[in-house]
Design an enzyme around this catalytic site. Structure first.
Site, PDB file in Angstrom:
ATOM      1  CG  HIS A 199      -1.893  -1.039   1.389  1.00 54.48           C
ATOM      2  ND1 HIS A 199      -1.917  -1.908   2.452  1.00 54.48           N
ATOM      3  CD2 HIS A 199      -2.944  -1.385   0.604  1.00 54.48           C
ATOM      4  CE1 HIS A 199      -2.928  -2.744   2.331  1.00 54.48           C
ATOM      5  NE2 HIS A 199      -3.569  -2.456   1.208  1.00 54.48           N
ATOM      6  CE  LYS A 222     -10.562 -11.452   1.783  1.00 54.28           C
ATOM      7  NZ  LYS A 222      -9.107 -11.455   1.702  1.00 54.28           N
ATOM      8  NE  ARG A 230      -2.787  -7.087  -4.378  1.00 58.58           N
ATOM      9  CZ  ARG A 230      -3.525  -7.246  -3.303  1.00 58.58           C
ATOM     10  NH1 ARG A 230      -2.994  -7.721  -2.207  1.00 58.58           N
ATOM     11  NH2 ARG A 230      -4.815  -6.949  -3.323  1.00 58.58           N
ATOM     12  CB  SER A 270      -3.884  -6.829   4.696  1.00 57.67           C
ATOM     13  OG  SER A 270      -3.664  -5.548   4.167  1.00 57.67           O
TER      14      SER A 270
HETATM   15  P1  ADP Z   1      -9.654  -3.974  -0.564  1.00 64.86           P
HETATM   16  O1  ADP Z   1     -10.237  -4.905   0.460  1.00 64.86           O
HETATM   17  O2  ADP Z   1     -10.498  -2.801  -0.907  1.00 64.86           O
HETATM   18  O3  ADP Z   1      -9.067  -4.641  -1.794  1.00 64.86           O
HETATM   19  P2  ADP Z   1      -6.954  -3.659   0.409  1.00 64.86           P
HETATM   20  O4  ADP Z   1      -6.507  -2.948   1.624  1.00 64.86           O
HETATM   21  O5  ADP Z   1      -6.722  -5.123   0.359  1.00 64.86           O
HETATM   22  O6  ADP Z   1      -8.451  -3.283   0.241  1.00 64.86           O
HETATM   23  O7  ADP Z   1      -6.286  -2.979  -0.869  1.00 64.86           O
HETATM   24  C1  ADP Z   1      -6.545  -1.656  -1.223  1.00 64.86           C
HETATM   25  C2  ADP Z   1      -5.971  -1.411  -2.598  1.00 64.86           C
HETATM   26  O8  ADP Z   1      -4.548  -1.566  -2.545  1.00 64.86           O
HETATM   27  C3  ADP Z   1      -6.462  -2.418  -3.661  1.00 64.86           C
HETATM   28  O9  ADP Z   1      -6.587  -1.719  -4.891  1.00 64.86           O
HETATM   29  C4  ADP Z   1      -5.358  -3.428  -3.738  1.00 64.86           C
HETATM   30  O10 ADP Z   1      -5.297  -4.052  -5.011  1.00 64.86           O
HETATM   31  C5  ADP Z   1      -4.142  -2.524  -3.499  1.00 64.86           C
HETATM   32  N1  ADP Z   1      -3.012  -3.279  -2.970  1.00 64.86           N
HETATM   33  C6  ADP Z   1      -2.954  -4.009  -1.835  1.00 64.86           C
HETATM   34  N2  ADP Z   1      -1.747  -4.599  -1.693  1.00 64.86           N
HETATM   35  C7  ADP Z   1      -1.017  -4.227  -2.783  1.00 64.86           C
HETATM   36  C8  ADP Z   1       0.307  -4.527  -3.265  1.00 64.86           C
HETATM   37  N3  ADP Z   1       1.110  -5.365  -2.609  1.00 64.86           N
HETATM   38  N4  ADP Z   1       0.710  -3.961  -4.430  1.00 64.86           N
HETATM   39  C9  ADP Z   1      -0.137  -3.151  -5.108  1.00 64.86           C
HETATM   40  N5  ADP Z   1      -1.388  -2.845  -4.731  1.00 64.86           N
HETATM   41  C10 ADP Z   1      -1.834  -3.374  -3.590  1.00 64.86           C
END
Ligand code: ADP
Length: 162
Positions: A19, A43, A94, A132
């Site tokens: 992030h 989730k 990703r 995460s």
């Molecule tokens: P959500 O549950 O809305 O997907 P996340 O916190 O998992 O929320 O992710 C928020 C955003 O950050 C999403 O667009 C996700 O694809 C992106 N993201 C999360 N981890 C990474 C990473 N390692 N590299 C690039 N983008 C990421």
């Protein structure tokens, strides 16, 4: 209208270097960035929304990133974006597995408000596997997560799993 302010929504349960990499790249393109932590993600989150906001704020400070506002929100992202005078939504991509959901959300949000554009950042190669969920799983079983999250995030996870 120029895309001067952007919003980066997500669960951030908790924020990771994946992030933070997106944040660093987004603030080079936009004048302002708001991280919007969704209160009730799909989730069930490990951390409450208040905890996730605080963890993200501390992680940004630890990484010397200033001027990024972190807020919690519930309801429609588009309404949150409008209330912060934002015209772009930042999301990260990703693998293929992200694409279908992101595609659906981007088109839905455009349908709800065509003035707000979704902008995608391709993951950095070194963080392409990082989520995460992976971080929580590794920490829960006592694994090393230093290369995945800042120290303050690691401490918050350690406290949660105590
Ligand atoms: P959500 O549950 O809305 O997907 P996340 O916190 O998992 O929320 O992710 C928020 C955003 O950050 C999403 O667009 C996700 O694809 C992106 N993201 C999360 N981890 C990474 C990473 N390692 N590299 C690039 N983008 C990421």
């Amino acid at each position: 209208m120029p895309l001067s302010n952007a919003i980066y929504p997500g669960s951030f349960d908790p924020i990771t270097y994946g992030h933070i990499d997106i944040v660093r790249r987004a603030i080079r393109l936009f004048d302002g960035l708001v991280i919007a932590v969704v209160a009730n993600p799909r989730k069930k989150p490990l951390f409450s929304v208040t905890e996730r906001v605080r963890i993200a704020e501390n992680a940004l400070a630890e990484c010397d990133i200033c001027g990024v506002k972190v807020i919690g929100y519930d309801g429609l992202l588009i309404d949150c974006a409008k209330s912060h005078n934002v015209h772009a939504i930042v999301r990260g991509l990703r693998a293929n597995s992200d694409f279908d959901y992101e595609f659906q959300m981007a088109l839905t949000n455009r349908d709800l408000d065509s003035d707000i554009e979704t902008v995608f950042f391709m993951t950095a190669g070194c963080y392409s596997f990082l989520s995460s969920s992976i971080v929580k799983e590794v920490k829960r079983f006592g694994g090393e997560i230093k290369s995945f999250v800042p120290e303050s995030v690691e401490q918050a996870l350690a406290q949660k799993f105590e």
